[in-house]
Design an enzyme around this catalytic site. Structure first.
Site, PDB file in Angstrom:
ATOM      1  N   GLN A 150       0.840  -1.135   0.093  1.00 58.44           N
ATOM      2  CA  GLN A 150       0.047  -0.006  -0.083  1.00 58.44           C
ATOM      3  C   GLN A 150       0.827   1.343  -0.055  1.00 58.44           C
ATOM      4  O   GLN A 150       0.437   2.526  -0.200  1.00 58.44           O
ATOM      5  CB  GLN A 150      -0.910   0.009   1.298  1.00 58.44           C
ATOM      6  N   VAL A 207       3.636   4.028  -0.832  1.00 50.34           N
ATOM      7  CA  VAL A 207       3.955   4.664  -2.314  1.00 50.34           C
ATOM      8  C   VAL A 207       5.366   4.953  -2.492  1.00 50.34           C
ATOM      9  O   VAL A 207       5.976   5.755  -3.316  1.00 50.34           O
ATOM     10  CB  VAL A 207       3.125   6.054  -2.650  1.00 50.34           C
ATOM     11  N   HIS A 245      -1.290   1.374  -4.438  1.00 51.12           N
ATOM     12  CA  HIS A 245      -1.702   2.729  -4.200  1.00 51.12           C
ATOM     13  C   HIS A 245      -1.009   3.854  -4.909  1.00 51.12           C
ATOM     14  O   HIS A 245      -0.928   4.798  -4.483  1.00 51.12           O
ATOM     15  CB  HIS A 245      -1.844   3.000  -2.705  1.00 51.12           C
TER      16      HIS A 245
HETATM   17  N1  APR Z   1       6.577  -2.089  12.714  1.00 54.25           N
HETATM   18  C1  APR Z   1       5.614  -2.781  12.590  1.00 54.25           C
HETATM   19  N2  APR Z   1       4.137  -1.954  12.454  1.00 54.25           N
HETATM   20  C2  APR Z   1       4.213  -0.728  12.976  1.00 54.25           C
HETATM   21  C3  APR Z   1       5.254  -0.145  13.241  1.00 54.25           C
HETATM   22  C4  APR Z   1       6.523  -0.791  13.094  1.00 54.25           C
HETATM   23  N3  APR Z   1       7.995  -0.105  13.485  1.00 54.25           N
HETATM   24  N4  APR Z   1       5.097   1.411  13.314  1.00 54.25           N
HETATM   25  C5  APR Z   1       3.735   1.343  13.057  1.00 54.25           C
HETATM   26  N5  APR Z   1       3.292   0.066  12.947  1.00 54.25           N
HETATM   27  C6  APR Z   1       2.011  -0.193  12.584  1.00 54.25           C
HETATM   28  C7  APR Z   1       0.845   0.501  13.408  1.00 54.25           C
HETATM   29  O1  APR Z   1       0.544  -0.211  14.514  1.00 54.25           O
HETATM   30  C8  APR Z   1      -0.578   0.618  12.519  1.00 54.25           C
HETATM   31  O2  APR Z   1      -1.173  -0.635  12.737  1.00 54.25           O
HETATM   32  O3  APR Z   1       1.558   0.113  11.257  1.00 54.25           O
HETATM   33  C9  APR Z   1       0.179   0.494  11.101  1.00 54.25           C
HETATM   34  C10 APR Z   1       0.179   1.771  10.256  1.00 54.25           C
HETATM   35  O4  APR Z   1      -1.132   1.846  10.029  1.00 54.25           O
HETATM   36  P1  APR Z   1      -1.557   3.440   9.025  1.00 54.25           P
HETATM   37  O5  APR Z   1      -0.753   4.519   9.636  1.00 54.25           O
HETATM   38  O6  APR Z   1      -3.199   3.297   9.066  1.00 54.25           O
HETATM   39  O7  APR Z   1      -0.914   2.802   7.798  1.00 54.25           O
HETATM   40  P2  APR Z   1      -1.572   1.910   6.493  1.00 54.25           P
HETATM   41  O8  APR Z   1      -2.219   0.856   7.195  1.00 54.25           O
HETATM   42  O9  APR Z   1      -0.574   1.645   5.890  1.00 54.25           O
HETATM   43  O10 APR Z   1      -2.785   2.990   5.769  1.00 54.25           O
HETATM   44  C11 APR Z   1      -3.471   2.298   4.647  1.00 54.25           C
HETATM   45  O11 APR Z   1      -4.451   4.277   4.409  1.00 54.25           O
HETATM   46  O12 APR Z   1      -3.977   6.869   4.225  1.00 54.25           O
HETATM   47  C12 APR Z   1      -3.960   5.577   3.366  1.00 54.25           C
HETATM   48  O13 APR Z   1      -3.419   5.190   1.145  1.00 54.25           O
HETATM   49  C13 APR Z   1      -2.978   5.428   2.523  1.00 54.25           C
HETATM   50  O14 APR Z   1      -2.041   3.298   2.177  1.00 54.25           O
HETATM   51  C14 APR Z   1      -2.297   3.907   2.981  1.00 54.25           C
HETATM   52  C15 APR Z   1      -3.790   3.399   3.713  1.00 54.25           C
END
Ligand code: APR
Length: 235
Positions: free
Chosen positions: A91, A93, A109
């Site tokens: 997901q 970029v 994405h």
């Molecule tokens: N190691 C493992 N997991 C981690 C770490 C780490 N160091 N740091 C954060 N996380 C986890 C968090 O606990 C959370 O569950 O990564 C996740 C990040 O979640 P989001 O910020 O919601 O990101 P993501 O799931 O990739 O978002 C999905 O949303 O905004 C849109 O298009 C955008 O691709 C993105 C999509």
């Protein structure tokens, strides 16, 4: 492990967090700093293109100063040494999977380092700013936008993702909150198709209940040890 041949891996912002790239929904994350409605929808781009282009110019600059971490490198090693099927559906970029050496990567994405021409539909490799409305390298029109799938737009290559899921024996989710569909629904699709499911995340995600197994911790620790485990059991 003997019965695992094809693996589909979904990665999210959490895998790049330890490379210094903000996640979206964690404390202090991007969506706390910026309103999605202002920077990540086609309506926002129509309403205030400068605000949107400046936001992605800033992000495009930032990711070029970051480097892959042990989690990216471990997946690149898996890509090199795994003899079965493998698809890393990200997901993200950023280009840290590729800079770590992974090749079987699909950006659902979009990519920061691409510009997309809304006149001729060409995607061109792009590392500089878009705010000054540069001409499209293919058709010369000044109609370039970030090659990012915004909210309300269709993710890329869904048919390729589902084709890989149909053949998968194992589905692994790394560093994603399970907040955004269709990616958040992949674990249930994988289960219904008979795959085993594993989650590697810093904390339980919204979809944790759907996984056969959840391991909690930083990706830079969980992913290398999981890859060691998988490769040591490869027949
Ligand atoms: N190691 C493992 N997991 C981690 C770490 C780490 N160091 N740091 C954060 N996380 C986890 C968090 O606990 C959370 O569950 O990564 C996740 C990040 O979640 P989001 O910020 O919601 O990101 P993501 O799931 O990739 O978002 C999905 O949303 O905004 C849109 O298009 C955008 O691709 C993105 C999509």
């Amino acid at each position: 492990m003997a019965d695992i041949r094809n693996i589909v891996i979904l990665t999210g912002a959490g895998i790049s967090a330890e490379s210094g790239i903000d996640t979206f929904r964690d404390a202090g994350g991007l969506w706390e700093q910026h309103r999605v409605e202002d920077v990540a929808t086609p309506e926002a781009f129509a309403r205030d293109p400068d605000l949107v282009l400046r936001f992605y110019d800033m992000r495009r600059d930032a990711i070029q100063t970051k480097t892959p971490n042990p989690a990216h490198r471990a997946l690149a090693r898996l890509d090199r040494e795994w003899e079965g099927g493998l698809l890393i559906v990200t997901q993200n970029v950023d280009d840290l999977h590729e800079r770590a050496g992974a090749e079987r990567v699909l950006h659902m994405h979009g990519e920061h380092l691409n510009a997309w021409c809304t006149a001729c539909d060409t995607r061109s490799r792009w590392t500089g700013p878009l705010i000054d409305r540069p001409d499209c390298p293919a058709c010369g029109e000044p109609r370039l936008r970030p090659d990012i799938v915004w909210f309300g737009e269709m993710p890329y290559r869904m048919e390729d993702i589902y084709a890989a899921m149909r053949g998968a024996h194992l589905f692994v989710s790394i560093g994603t909150s399970g907040a955004v569909y269709p990616a958040a629904g992949f674990v249930r699709d994988a289960r219904s198709l008979g795959a085993k499911t594993l989650e590697l995340n810093l904390e339980r995600s919204q979809g944790s209940g759907w996984f056969d197994e959840t391991r909690l911790g930083p990706a830079s620790e969980l992913v290398p040890s999981w890859v060691d485990e998988v490769l040591s059991q490869q027949n």
